[in-house]
Design a protein around this motif. Structure first.
Motif, mmCIF file in Angstrom:
data_model
loop_
_atom_site.group_PDB
_atom_site.id
_atom_site.type_symbol
_atom_site.label_atom_id
_atom_site.label_comp_id
_atom_site.label_asym_id
_atom_site.label_seq_id
_atom_site.Cartn_x
_atom_site.Cartn_y
_atom_site.Cartn_z
ATOM 1 N N HIS A 187 38.197 52.710 44.788
ATOM 2 C CA HIS A 187 38.692 52.081 43.563
ATOM 3 C C HIS A 187 39.088 50.629 43.815
ATOM 4 C CE1 HIS A 187 40.517 51.737 39.635
ATOM 5 N NE2 HIS A 187 41.645 51.315 40.202
ATOM 6 N N PHE A 188 39.713 50.377 44.958
ATOM 7 C CA PHE A 188 40.088 49.012 45.321
ATOM 8 C C PHE A 188 38.857 48.115 45.390
ATOM 9 C CE2 PHE A 188 40.482 45.872 48.745
ATOM 10 C CZ PHE A 188 41.475 45.069 48.212
ATOM 11 N N PHE A 189 37.793 48.559 46.073
ATOM 12 C CA PHE A 189 36.592 47.743 46.195
ATOM 13 C C PHE A 189 35.870 47.569 44.866
ATOM 14 C CE2 PHE A 189 36.866 48.619 50.818
ATOM 15 C CZ PHE A 189 36.898 47.300 51.222
ATOM 16 N N GLN A 190 35.894 48.576 44.013
ATOM 17 C CA GLN A 190 35.291 48.437 42.681
ATOM 18 C C GLN A 190 36.032 47.378 41.871
ATOM 19 O OE1 GLN A 190 35.420 52.345 41.032
ATOM 20 N NE2 GLN A 190 33.592 53.059 42.148
ATOM 21 N N GLN A 191 37.362 47.427 41.907
ATOM 22 C CA GLN A 191 38.155 46.437 41.184
ATOM 23 C C GLN A 191 37.974 45.038 41.787
ATOM 24 O OE1 GLN A 191 40.004 46.757 38.354
ATOM 25 N NE2 GLN A 191 39.023 48.761 38.272
ATOM 26 N N TYR A 192 37.875 44.969 43.100
ATOM 27 C CA TYR A 192 37.678 43.687 43.770
ATOM 28 C C TYR A 192 36.340 43.076 43.346
ATOM 29 C CZ TYR A 192 37.035 40.295 47.515
ATOM 30 O OH TYR A 192 36.810 39.144 48.222
ATOM 31 N N LYS A 193 35.275 43.876 43.357
ATOM 32 C CA LYS A 193 33.960 43.369 42.958
ATOM 33 C C LYS A 193 33.924 42.955 41.495
ATOM 34 C CE LYS A 193 31.434 46.728 45.072
ATOM 35 N NZ LYS A 193 30.221 47.503 45.346
#
Length: 114
Positions: free
Chosen positions: A12-18
Protein backbone atom coordinates in the motif's frame (compact mmCIF):
# COMPACT_ATOMS: atom_id res chain seq x y z
CA UNK A 1 1.34 -8.96 13.51
CA UNK A 2 1.57 -11.44 10.67
CA UNK A 3 3.88 -11.17 7.70
CA UNK A 4 0.88 -10.80 5.37
CA UNK A 5 -0.13 -7.60 7.16
CA UNK A 6 3.37 -6.21 6.86
CA UNK A 7 3.50 -7.05 3.16
CA UNK A 8 0.08 -5.43 2.65
CA UNK A 9 1.29 -2.28 4.40
CA UNK A 10 4.45 -2.15 2.28
CA UNK A 11 2.47 -2.75 -0.92
CA UNK A 12 0.00 0.00 0.00
CA UNK A 13 2.87 2.36 0.79
CA UNK A 14 4.47 1.80 -2.63
CA UNK A 15 1.13 2.18 -4.43
CA UNK A 16 0.53 5.50 -2.69
CA UNK A 17 4.12 6.58 -3.35
CA UNK A 18 3.80 5.83 -7.08
CA UNK A 19 0.42 7.52 -7.34
CA UNK A 20 1.01 10.66 -5.27
CA UNK A 21 4.71 11.52 -5.55
CA UNK A 22 5.77 13.87 -8.37
CA UNK A 23 8.40 12.63 -10.81
CA UNK A 24 10.98 15.22 -9.68
CA UNK A 25 10.76 14.00 -6.08
CA UNK A 26 11.14 10.40 -7.24
CA UNK A 27 14.35 11.44 -8.98
CA UNK A 28 15.63 13.08 -5.78
CA UNK A 29 14.65 9.93 -3.85
CA UNK A 30 16.63 7.78 -6.29
CA UNK A 31 19.64 10.06 -5.75
CA UNK A 32 19.23 9.74 -1.96
CA UNK A 33 19.05 5.95 -2.23
CA UNK A 34 22.23 5.93 -4.34
CA UNK A 35 24.12 8.14 -1.87
CA UNK A 36 22.95 6.03 1.08
CA UNK A 37 23.98 2.81 -0.67
CA UNK A 38 27.40 4.31 -1.43
CA UNK A 39 27.86 5.27 2.23
CA UNK A 40 26.86 1.78 3.38
CA UNK A 41 29.31 0.19 0.94
CA UNK A 42 32.08 2.51 2.17
CA UNK A 43 31.35 1.63 5.79
CA UNK A 44 31.28 -2.13 5.11
CA UNK A 45 34.53 -1.82 3.15
CA UNK A 46 36.07 -0.03 6.14
CA UNK A 47 34.94 -2.82 8.47
CA UNK A 48 36.25 -5.59 6.22
CA UNK A 49 39.49 -4.14 4.85
CA UNK A 50 40.49 -1.46 7.34
CA UNK A 51 41.06 2.26 7.37
CA UNK A 52 44.66 2.46 6.16
CA UNK A 53 44.26 5.66 4.16
CA UNK A 54 42.07 7.09 6.93
CA UNK A 55 41.80 10.57 5.43
CA UNK A 56 40.51 9.08 2.19
CA UNK A 57 37.90 6.97 3.94
CA UNK A 58 36.84 9.85 6.17
CA UNK A 59 36.60 12.23 3.22
CA UNK A 60 34.50 9.79 1.20
CA UNK A 61 32.18 9.07 4.12
CA UNK A 62 31.79 12.78 4.97
CA UNK A 63 31.03 13.41 1.31
CA UNK A 64 28.29 10.74 1.36
CA UNK A 65 26.74 12.09 4.54
CA UNK A 66 26.93 15.68 3.29
CA UNK A 67 25.41 14.78 -0.08
CA UNK A 68 22.59 12.94 1.68
CA UNK A 69 21.84 15.90 3.95
CA UNK A 70 21.88 18.32 1.02
CA UNK A 71 19.63 15.99 -0.97
CA UNK A 72 17.13 15.80 1.88
CA UNK A 73 17.12 19.60 2.10
CA UNK A 74 16.47 19.77 -1.65
CA UNK A 75 13.62 17.27 -1.35
CA UNK A 76 12.02 19.18 1.50
CA UNK A 77 12.27 22.52 -0.30
CA UNK A 78 10.92 21.22 -3.64
CA UNK A 79 8.09 19.14 -2.20
CA UNK A 80 4.78 20.73 -3.28
CA UNK A 81 3.15 19.85 0.04
CA UNK A 82 5.75 22.02 1.82
CA UNK A 83 5.04 25.07 -0.34
CA UNK A 84 3.59 27.00 2.62
CA UNK A 85 6.87 26.80 4.59
CA UNK A 86 9.05 27.78 1.61
CA UNK A 87 6.98 30.47 -0.12
CA UNK A 88 9.97 32.66 -0.93
CA UNK A 89 12.13 29.84 -2.32
CA UNK A 90 11.39 28.63 -5.84
CA UNK A 91 12.38 25.09 -6.90
CA UNK A 92 15.01 26.60 -9.19
CA UNK A 93 16.51 28.57 -6.29
CA UNK A 94 16.51 25.44 -4.12
CA UNK A 95 18.36 23.54 -6.85
CA UNK A 96 20.89 26.38 -7.28
CA UNK A 97 21.52 26.36 -3.51
CA UNK A 98 21.92 22.57 -3.70
CA UNK A 99 24.55 22.86 -6.46
CA UNK A 100 26.42 25.68 -4.70
CA UNK A 101 26.49 23.75 -1.41
CA UNK A 102 27.75 20.66 -3.27
CA UNK A 103 30.61 22.65 -4.79
CA UNK A 104 31.61 23.97 -1.36
CA UNK A 105 31.26 20.51 0.22
CA UNK A 106 33.45 18.86 -2.37
CA UNK A 107 36.08 21.60 -2.18
CA UNK A 108 36.31 20.89 1.55
CA UNK A 109 36.41 17.13 0.96
CA UNK A 110 39.17 17.38 -1.66
CA UNK A 111 41.13 19.73 0.63
CA UNK A 112 40.78 17.26 3.51
CA UNK A 113 42.15 14.36 1.44
CA UNK A 114 45.39 16.29 1.22
Amino acid sequence: MSSENVLDIIAHFFQQYKANTPQKLKLVDAYLAYVMLTGIILFVYCLLVGTFPFNSFLSAFISCVGCFVLGVCLRIQTNPSNRTQFQTISPERAFADFIFAHVVLHLVVVNFIG
